[in-house]
Every structure is written in structure tokens, then in C-alpha cells.
Write an enzyme that holds these catalytic residues in place. Structure first.
Site, mmCIF file in Angstrom:
data_model
loop_
_atom_site.group_PDB
_atom_site.id
_atom_site.type_symbol
_atom_site.label_atom_id
_atom_site.label_comp_id
_atom_site.label_asym_id
_atom_site.label_seq_id
_atom_site.Cartn_x
_atom_site.Cartn_y
_atom_site.Cartn_z
ATOM 1 N N GLN A 1 -5.462 -123.437 29.602
ATOM 2 C CA GLN A 1 -5.901 -124.543 30.460
ATOM 3 C C GLN A 1 -6.544 -124.064 31.748
ATOM 4 O OE1 GLN A 1 -2.292 -127.560 30.230
ATOM 5 N NE2 GLN A 1 -1.659 -125.458 29.976
ATOM 6 N N ASP B 1 -3.982 -128.579 38.711
ATOM 7 C CA ASP B 1 -2.909 -129.567 38.850
ATOM 8 C C ASP B 1 -3.363 -130.855 39.553
ATOM 9 O OD1 ASP B 1 -1.150 -127.802 37.646
ATOM 10 O OD2 ASP B 1 -0.474 -126.956 39.543
ATOM 11 N N GLY C 1 -5.227 -123.780 45.745
ATOM 12 C CA GLY C 1 -4.336 -124.927 45.597
ATOM 13 C C GLY C 1 -3.386 -125.078 46.775
ATOM 14 N N VAL D 1 -21.411 -119.004 49.800
ATOM 15 C CA VAL D 1 -22.228 -117.830 50.172
ATOM 16 C C VAL D 1 -23.682 -118.245 50.385
ATOM 17 C CG1 VAL D 1 -23.130 -115.631 49.315
ATOM 18 C CG2 VAL D 1 -20.700 -116.163 49.091
ATOM 19 N N GLY E 1 -4.850 -140.289 24.042
ATOM 20 C CA GLY E 1 -4.124 -141.308 23.280
ATOM 21 C C GLY E 1 -2.724 -140.892 22.861
ATOM 22 N N ARG F 1 -3.975 -133.732 16.667
ATOM 23 C CA ARG F 1 -3.829 -135.076 16.068
ATOM 24 C C ARG F 1 -4.330 -135.089 14.619
ATOM 25 N NH1 ARG F 1 -2.829 -139.993 17.910
ATOM 26 N NH2 ARG F 1 -3.043 -139.467 20.112
HETATM 27 O O1 F6P Z 1 -1.602 -124.171 39.065
HETATM 28 C C1 F6P Z 1 -1.770 -124.199 37.710
HETATM 29 C C2 F6P Z 1 -0.520 -123.914 36.940
HETATM 30 O O2 F6P Z 1 -0.801 -124.024 35.583
HETATM 31 C C3 F6P Z 1 0.672 -124.789 37.270
HETATM 32 O O3 F6P Z 1 0.656 -126.055 36.718
HETATM 33 C C4 F6P Z 1 1.799 -123.980 36.780
HETATM 34 O O4 F6P Z 1 3.001 -124.311 37.359
HETATM 35 C C5 F6P Z 1 1.361 -122.585 37.110
HETATM 36 O O5 F6P Z 1 -0.064 -122.608 37.111
HETATM 37 C C6 F6P Z 1 1.876 -121.615 36.130
HETATM 38 O O6 F6P Z 1 1.317 -120.377 36.353
HETATM 39 P P1 F6P Z 1 1.867 -119.073 35.636
HETATM 40 O O7 F6P Z 1 2.131 -119.436 34.221
HETATM 41 O O8 F6P Z 1 0.767 -118.095 35.781
HETATM 42 O O9 F6P Z 1 3.073 -118.708 36.389
#
Ligand code: F6P
Length: 319
Positions: free
Chosen positions: A251, A127, A102, A24, A185, A154
Site C-alpha cells: 500500500q 493514512d 506524516g 525544488v 463494496g 472478490r
Molecule cells: O503510515 C503508513 C503506515 O502504513 C501506517 O498505517 C502503519 O501504522 C505504518 O505505516 C506501518 O509501518 P511499518 O509496517 O513499516 O512499521
């Protein structure tokens, strides 16, 4: 070029907001009117757009998720959906589109570009599985999140001499598992690309429960084997009690790392530079710390592969 649209599509990744901001503000720098398309490609089909100025993208750089929202839709993958999207883009007087997302989002971008609409793709997925692209926006943040959890687990695993299974994202690829396993690790890493390794995990953990290794951290990518299934196998076949932690959406969320913010800022600005120079149908990425572009057609003519040398390294270091 008078008006550029930007959207985020597919699963969110930390740094998407930083990319939106960069797109933007770069467009505004060139005196182009900027609009955000809400809810990914679905917003194109529903004509859900909003004008974005420099202030409206303020204070989003540090936020995870996407302020434009995202949506996983089937309709845009059809010919009718794509024709309608292009019709609407024209009706809304949007001259070019920047898509942040993605594999699936970028593949739709490729289709729209091949139908003649000027598009640029910016790779963003935890990913990190876009062919030819060194690093996608969001990967570094997710990696750091996973490592933080591995370190915490750990502490407990070593205190109680337990085996711990940590399931990380990666339906189709074990890239995040591989990198986090090396950085954290892990004693074993199980990824979809090397499915046969599940059996050898049992051997590794069994031998590891001898004198030298008193606990194990096993990282599994969700697309290889479910953490709970491996847990059951360990118990059944080796009598090993383990704990499973599924990191899931932890994540995907969270504030992007400095690395992801800088990457997103550079790629967002570069995407607009390309449009200004009439370079369309491209995917942006970094090479030797400089932004570069690839033809979307070329990107999707290749298959993504994990780095075999990294996989070998993980084996060498994990004993
Ligand atoms: O693209 C990220 C990701 O975590 C992938 O690795 C995974 O397959 C997907 O999203 C899972 O997404 P959800 O749990 O929302 O279906």
C-alpha cells in the site's frame, strides 16, 4: 532567502517525489539555491545534504518512495536533537526548511518552527490522518491499490463462496479502511475508532452466510484487530472458514496516481510561495480546490477524527 532545504521523514507515501520536485523547481524559479537533506531529520543531525538542481529532480515525479530517503528517528524528538538540528541548519546556511511527511514528521516541524526556525510542512501519508487537512499526499494512490486488491479477492471469494479478510494499513486510524471499504463494496469494515464492532462483524458474517449473501469481504484496519485473529474468531465462534490477505507495504509503494501527483505539485509550489512571503510555521493543504495554509500549532492542538458520516454510510451500504 538564499537557500532552502527539503526533506522527507517518517513512512514513505507515493507522491513524495512529486512534492520534492515541485519544491525544488519552485525554489529555483525564485533563484533560490535548493538542497536536499538525506535520510529525513537524521540527515540534519549528520549534516548529510546535497545540492539539487532542476535536472536532479527530473524523472522522479512518477516514482513511488522518496529519492531523499526517509528515516524514523528518536533523536530529533528530543530537545538536544532539535537544538543540534537548528545549529546544523544555521551552519549549513539553510535559511528555511520544507518537510514532507506524516503526523510525526509534521510534529517535529512544529517544534523546530516554535524554536524560531522557518519551516513549512507538507502532509504526506497514506493514512490521511492530519487534523484539519482534507487529503494528504499518498492517500489516493494507496486507496486505489487497496481497491485493486479488493476487486481481485472478490472475484475469488464470490467464485468459491468464501469469506475473505483483507488487512489494510492504519495503526491509529481506520481512514484508509473506511474509504477502501466503501469504494470496494466491503460487507464489513473494522476500524480502531470503532473497536466494539468486532463482535458485530461475527453477527454480520453469520447472517450473511444465509440465503442472501454467500460470501463476504471484511476490511480490517491493522490497528483494530489483526486479520489472523479475526480469522481465528470466525472459525472458533461461528465455524466460518476465511482467508486473510495482509496488504502491508504494497500500500505504501507504487507510482502515484495523477491526483496525488497534482496534489503534491501544487502543495510543493505553494510551500515555497509561503516562504517567499515570509509565512512560516505553516502546514499546507487544499480547500475548495485551492491551496491554503494552517498554523502548525493549531493543527496539533486538534485531534484527528474520522468522518462519522462516512462511517454511517459504510454501514448503510454494506447491509
Ligand atoms: O503510515 C503508513 C503506515 O502504513 C501506517 O498505517 C502503519 O501504522 C505504518 O505505516 C506501518 O509501518 P511499518 O509496517 O513499516 O512499521
Amino acid at each position: 532567502m538564499n537557500r532552502i532545504g527539503v526533506l522527507t521523514s517518517g513512512e514513505d507515501a507515493p507522491g513524495m517525489n512529486a512534492a520534492i520536485r515541485a519544491v525544488v523547481r519552485s525554489g529555483l524559479y525564485y533563484d533560490i539555491e535548493m538542497v536536499g537533506v538525506k535520510y529525513g531529520f537524521q540527515g540534519l543531525l549528520n549534516e548529510s545534504i546535497e545540492r539539487l538542481d532542476a535536472v536532479s529532480v527530473g524523472s522522479i515525479l512518477q516514482r513511488g518512495g522518496t529519492v531523499l530517503q526517509s528515516y524514523i528517528t528518536g533523536e530529533i524528538s528530543t530537545e538536544d536533537g532539535q537544538n543540534k538540528a537548528i545549529e546544523n541548519l544555521k551552519k549549513l546556511e539553510i535559511d528555511a526548511l520544507v518537510v514532507v511527511g506524516g503526523k510525526e514528521a509534521l510534529s517535529v516541524t512544529q517544534s523546530l518552527a516554535s524554536r524560531g526556525f522557518p519551516c513549512i510542512g507538507i502532509p504526506a501519508t497514506i493514512d490521511n490522518d492530519i487534523p484539519g487537512v482534507e487529503e494528504t499526499i499518498g492517500f489516493d494512490t494507496a486507496l486505489n491499490t487497496v481497491i485493486d486488491y479488493i476487486d481481485r479477492i472478490r472475484d475469488t471469494a464470490s467464485s468459491h463462496e468464501k469469506t475473505s479478510i483483507i488487512e489494510v494499513a492504519g495503526k491509529d486510524t481506520g481512514n484508509l479502511a473506511l474509504y477502501s471499504g466503501i469504494a470496494g463494496g466491503a460487507e464489513s469494515i473494522v476500524i480502531p475508532e470503532k473497536k466494539e464492532d468486532v463482535e458485530s462483524i461475527l453477527d454480520q458474517v453469520k447472517s450473511g452466510n444465509g440465503a442472501e449473501r454467500r460470501y463476504s469481504i471484511i476490511i480490517v484496519a491493522e490497528g483494530s484487530v489483526a486479520g489472523i485473529d479475526l480469522n481465528a474468531k470466525l472459525k472458533e465462534e461461528a465455524g466460518i472458514e476465511s482467508r486473510v490477505t495482509v496488504l502491508g507495504h504494497t500500500q505504501r509503494g507504487g507510482s502515484p496516481t495523477a491526483r496525488d501527483r497534482v496534489l503534491a505539485s501544487r502543495l510543493g509550489a505553494y510551500a515555497v510561495d509561503l516562504l517567499i512571503n515570509d509565512e512560516v510555521g505553516k502546514l499546507v493543504g487544499m480547500k475548495n480546490n485551492q491551496p491554503v495554509y494552517y498554523d502548525l500549532d493549531e493543527v496539533f492542538s486538534q485531534e484527528f477524527r474520522i468522518d462519522e458520516a462516512m462511517y454511517q454510510l459504510s454501514g448503510r451500504l454494506s447491509l
